[in-house]
Scaffold this motif. Structure first.
Motif, PDB file in Angstrom:
ATOM      1  N   ASP A 289       0.813  -1.219   0.000  1.00 33.11           N
ATOM      2  CA  ASP A 289       0.000   0.000   0.000  1.00 33.11           C
ATOM      3  C   ASP A 289       0.843   1.263   0.000  1.00 33.11           C
ATOM      4  N   THR A 290       2.070   1.180   0.552  1.00 32.80           N
ATOM      5  CA  THR A 290       2.920   2.373   0.636  1.00 32.80           C
ATOM      6  C   THR A 290       3.772   2.591  -0.603  1.00 32.80           C
ATOM      7  N   ARG A 291       3.675   1.691  -1.585  1.00 26.93           N
ATOM      8  CA  ARG A 291       4.411   1.925  -2.827  1.00 26.93           C
ATOM      9  C   ARG A 291       3.984   3.271  -3.424  1.00 26.93           C
ATOM     10  N   PRO A 292       4.925   4.069  -3.935  1.00 26.26           N
ATOM     11  CA  PRO A 292       4.566   5.391  -4.491  1.00 26.26           C
ATOM     12  C   PRO A 292       3.479   5.325  -5.547  1.00 26.26           C
ATOM     13  N   GLU A 293       3.540   4.280  -6.423  1.00 25.17           N
ATOM     14  CA  GLU A 293       2.527   4.207  -7.470  1.00 25.17           C
ATOM     15  C   GLU A 293       1.139   3.923  -6.901  1.00 25.17           C
ATOM     16  N   ASN A 294       1.087   3.171  -5.790  1.00 28.98           N
ATOM     17  CA  ASN A 294      -0.208   2.876  -5.178  1.00 28.98           C
ATOM     18  C   ASN A 294      -0.731   4.071  -4.385  1.00 28.98           C
ATOM     19  N   VAL A 295       0.187   4.800  -3.734  1.00 26.42           N
ATOM     20  CA  VAL A 295      -0.209   6.028  -3.032  1.00 26.42           C
ATOM     21  C   VAL A 295      -0.763   7.035  -4.034  1.00 26.42           C
ATOM     22  N   ALA A 296      -0.078   7.180  -5.171  1.00 26.78           N
ATOM     23  CA  ALA A 296      -0.534   8.108  -6.203  1.00 26.78           C
ATOM     24  C   ALA A 296      -1.887   7.697  -6.765  1.00 26.78           C
ATOM     25  N   ALA A 297      -2.088   6.394  -6.963  1.00 25.17           N
ATOM     26  CA  ALA A 297      -3.365   5.911  -7.503  1.00 25.17           C
ATOM     27  C   ALA A 297      -4.505   6.206  -6.542  1.00 25.17           C
ATOM     28  N   ARG A 298      -4.260   5.997  -5.241  1.00 26.21           N
ATOM     29  CA  ARG A 298      -5.312   6.290  -4.263  1.00 26.21           C
ATOM     30  C   ARG A 298      -5.609   7.785  -4.222  1.00 26.21           C
ATOM     31  N   ARG A 299      -4.572   8.608  -4.335  1.00 26.90           N
ATOM     32  CA  ARG A 299      -4.779  10.052  -4.318  1.00 26.90           C
ATOM     33  C   ARG A 299      -5.609  10.489  -5.526  1.00 26.90           C
ATOM     34  N   GLU A 300      -5.289   9.945  -6.693  1.00 29.61           N
ATOM     35  CA  GLU A 300      -6.042  10.286  -7.904  1.00 29.61           C
ATOM     36  C   GLU A 300      -7.494   9.844  -7.786  1.00 29.61           C
ATOM     37  N   ALA A 301      -7.715   8.663  -7.224  1.00 26.74           N
ATOM     38  CA  ALA A 301      -9.084   8.175  -7.055  1.00 26.74           C
ATOM     39  C   ALA A 301      -9.861   9.063  -6.095  1.00 26.74           C
ATOM     40  N   ALA A 302      -9.210   9.502  -5.019  1.00 28.31           N
ATOM     41  CA  ALA A 302      -9.869  10.373  -4.046  1.00 28.31           C
ATOM     42  C   ALA A 302     -10.204  11.726  -4.674  1.00 28.31           C
ATOM     43  N   GLU A 303      -9.291  12.238  -5.514  1.00 26.28           N
ATOM     44  CA  GLU A 303      -9.548  13.515  -6.178  1.00 26.28           C
ATOM     45  C   GLU A 303     -10.710  13.400  -7.154  1.00 26.28           C
ATOM     46  N   ARG A 304     -10.769  12.283  -7.890  1.00 25.32           N
ATOM     47  CA  ARG A 304     -11.897  12.081  -8.808  1.00 25.32           C
ATOM     48  C   ARG A 304     -13.214  11.996  -8.052  1.00 25.32           C
ATOM     49  N   GLN A 305     -13.195  11.303  -6.916  1.00 22.89           N
ATOM     50  CA  GLN A 305     -14.405  11.173  -6.110  1.00 22.89           C
ATOM     51  C   GLN A 305     -14.830  12.525  -5.556  1.00 22.89           C
ATOM     52  N   GLU A 306     -13.854  13.311  -5.119  1.00 19.86           N
ATOM     53  CA  GLU A 306     -14.160  14.641  -4.584  1.00 19.86           C
ATOM     54  C   GLU A 306     -14.746  15.547  -5.659  1.00 19.86           C
ATOM     55  N   GLN A 307     -14.163  15.496  -6.873  1.00 20.78           N
ATOM     56  CA  GLN A 307     -14.675  16.316  -7.964  1.00 20.78           C
ATOM     57  C   GLN A 307     -16.090  15.902  -8.354  1.00 20.78           C
ATOM     58  N   GLN A 308     -16.370  14.595  -8.345  1.00 20.11           N
ATOM     59  CA  GLN A 308     -17.707  14.125  -8.679  1.00 20.11           C
ATOM     60  C   GLN A 308     -18.715  14.582  -7.639  1.00 20.11           C
ATOM     61  N   ALA A 309     -18.338  14.514  -6.359  1.00 21.35           N
ATOM     62  CA  ALA A 309     -19.221  14.979  -5.293  1.00 21.35           C
ATOM     63  C   ALA A 309     -19.486  16.478  -5.432  1.00 21.35           C
ATOM     64  N   ARG A 310     -18.459  17.221  -5.821  1.00 18.29           N
ATOM     65  CA  ARG A 310     -18.609  18.668  -6.016  1.00 18.29           C
ATOM     66  C   ARG A 310     -19.570  18.958  -7.170  1.00 18.29           C
ATOM     67  N   ARG A 311     -19.432  18.235  -8.275  1.00 15.51           N
ATOM     68  CA  ARG A 311     -20.344  18.437  -9.407  1.00 15.51           C
ATOM     69  C   ARG A 311     -21.781  18.150  -9.010  1.00 15.51           C
ATOM     70  N   GLU A 312     -21.999  17.066  -8.260  1.00 14.46           N
ATOM     71  CA  GLU A 312     -23.352  16.717  -7.841  1.00 14.46           C
ATOM     72  C   GLU A 312     -23.920  17.778  -6.906  1.00 14.46           C
ATOM     73  N   ARG A 313     -23.075  18.300  -6.010  1.00 15.58           N
ATOM     74  CA  ARG A 313     -23.549  19.347  -5.086  1.00 15.58           C
ATOM     75  C   ARG A 313     -23.934  20.608  -5.843  1.00 15.58           C
ATOM     76  N   LEU A 314     -23.109  21.011  -6.803  1.00 19.37           N
ATOM     77  CA  LEU A 314     -23.377  22.248  -7.534  1.00 19.37           C
ATOM     78  C   LEU A 314     -24.519  22.094  -8.527  1.00 19.37           C
ATOM     79  N   ALA A 315     -24.772  20.868  -8.982  1.00 14.89           N
ATOM     80  CA  ALA A 315     -25.848  20.647  -9.941  1.00 14.89           C
ATOM     81  C   ALA A 315     -27.201  21.030  -9.358  1.00 14.89           C
TER      82      ALA A 315
END
Length: 251
Positions: free
Chosen positions: A66-92
């Motif tokens: 889980d601490t591999r840099p590529e896995n940390v980066a993947a989790r961060r990207e997934a969290a950012e995508r989820q946050e952006q989707q939640a933001r779009r739904e809130r603003l809609a």
């Protein structure tokens, strides 16, 4: 990565070593030597990680994975995508109001349209000690799910925070900053006021310049709207933002 990837790193290291030994170009030799040093570091890290994954109990080995840099980066990207989707739904489903803005200086343009507007009054509460009482704030936030054109730049979010808020009226932010620094009112920062071209704060995000050197900075609040005239500064350039945001003040 795994043992095959370690072998690939070893092959890359051998190629870099070959270049270092055979080239007659000093720059190529320096680049090859630097590449070897980077590959040495990456190989040592990978061997250590792969060894731990192989010998540790499954639960602990998973923690290493889980601490591999590529896995940390993947989790961060997934969290950012989820946050952006939640933001779009809130603003809609958010209520919109009329927004008119003009930008001059390092970037220039105008914006006129209806965008989601959020209005919040933050009460400061009782004093913590013998110092000035905590400030009440009016915070007005204009957002867009996607960047909208603003002349030579874009707008994703505009936040206007009015310190020492007491209701409708004109607020001189340069004077309020001076009073905060002098201890006449609670000291405050400008970070809640900003103009963000993109979804993330970065070097292009503008914040108020309240030094006085950039000229006046004020916000005028009415029951049905807010008018602003602010000098803003980013790491890239300075601008002046003028405009009006329609709103309804909380009771």
């Amino acid at each position: 990565m795994g043992w095959k990837d370690i072998a690939k790193l070893g092959k890359e290291w051998a190629e870099a070593k070959k270049t270092e030994l055979l080239t007659t170009d000093n720059r190529e030799r320096d680049d090859a030597r630097a590449a070897q040093e980077d590959l040495d570091r990456r190989t040592q890290q990978e061997m250590g990680t792969s060894l731990l994954e192989a010998v540790l109990p499954e639960k602990w080995a998973q923690r290493v994975t889980d601490t591999r840099p590529e896995n940390v980066a993947a989790r961060r990207e997934a969290a950012e995508r989820q946050e952006q989707q939640a933001r779009r739904e809130r603003l809609a489903g958010a209520a919109t109001d009329a927004v008119e803005l003009t930008l001059t200086g390092g970037e220039q343009g105008t914006l006129a349209g209806d965008l989601p507007v959020q209005v919040e009054v933050r009460r400061g509460g009782e004093p913590y000690d013998d110092g000035p009482a905590p400030l009440d704030w009016l915070v007005v936030r204009v957002e867009s799910a996607e960047p909208v054109p603003l002349g030579t730049t874009t707008l994703t979010e505009l936040s206007v925070a009015v310190p020492a808020f007491t209701g409708p009226g004109r607020y001189d932010l340069v004077d309020l900053m001076r009073r905060g620094e002098a201890g006449e009112i609670e000291w405050w920062e400008v970070l809640d006021t900003y103009l963000a071209p993109g979804p993330e704060a970065d070097d292009t995000t503008w914040y108020p310049d309240l030094s006085g050197d950039a000229g006046e900075a004020w916000v005028e609040v009415a029951p049905d709207g807010l008018v602003l005239d602010l000098p803003l500064q980013s790491a890239v350039c300075a601008v002046r933002l003028r405009g009006r945001v329609a709103l309804t003040l909380p009771a």
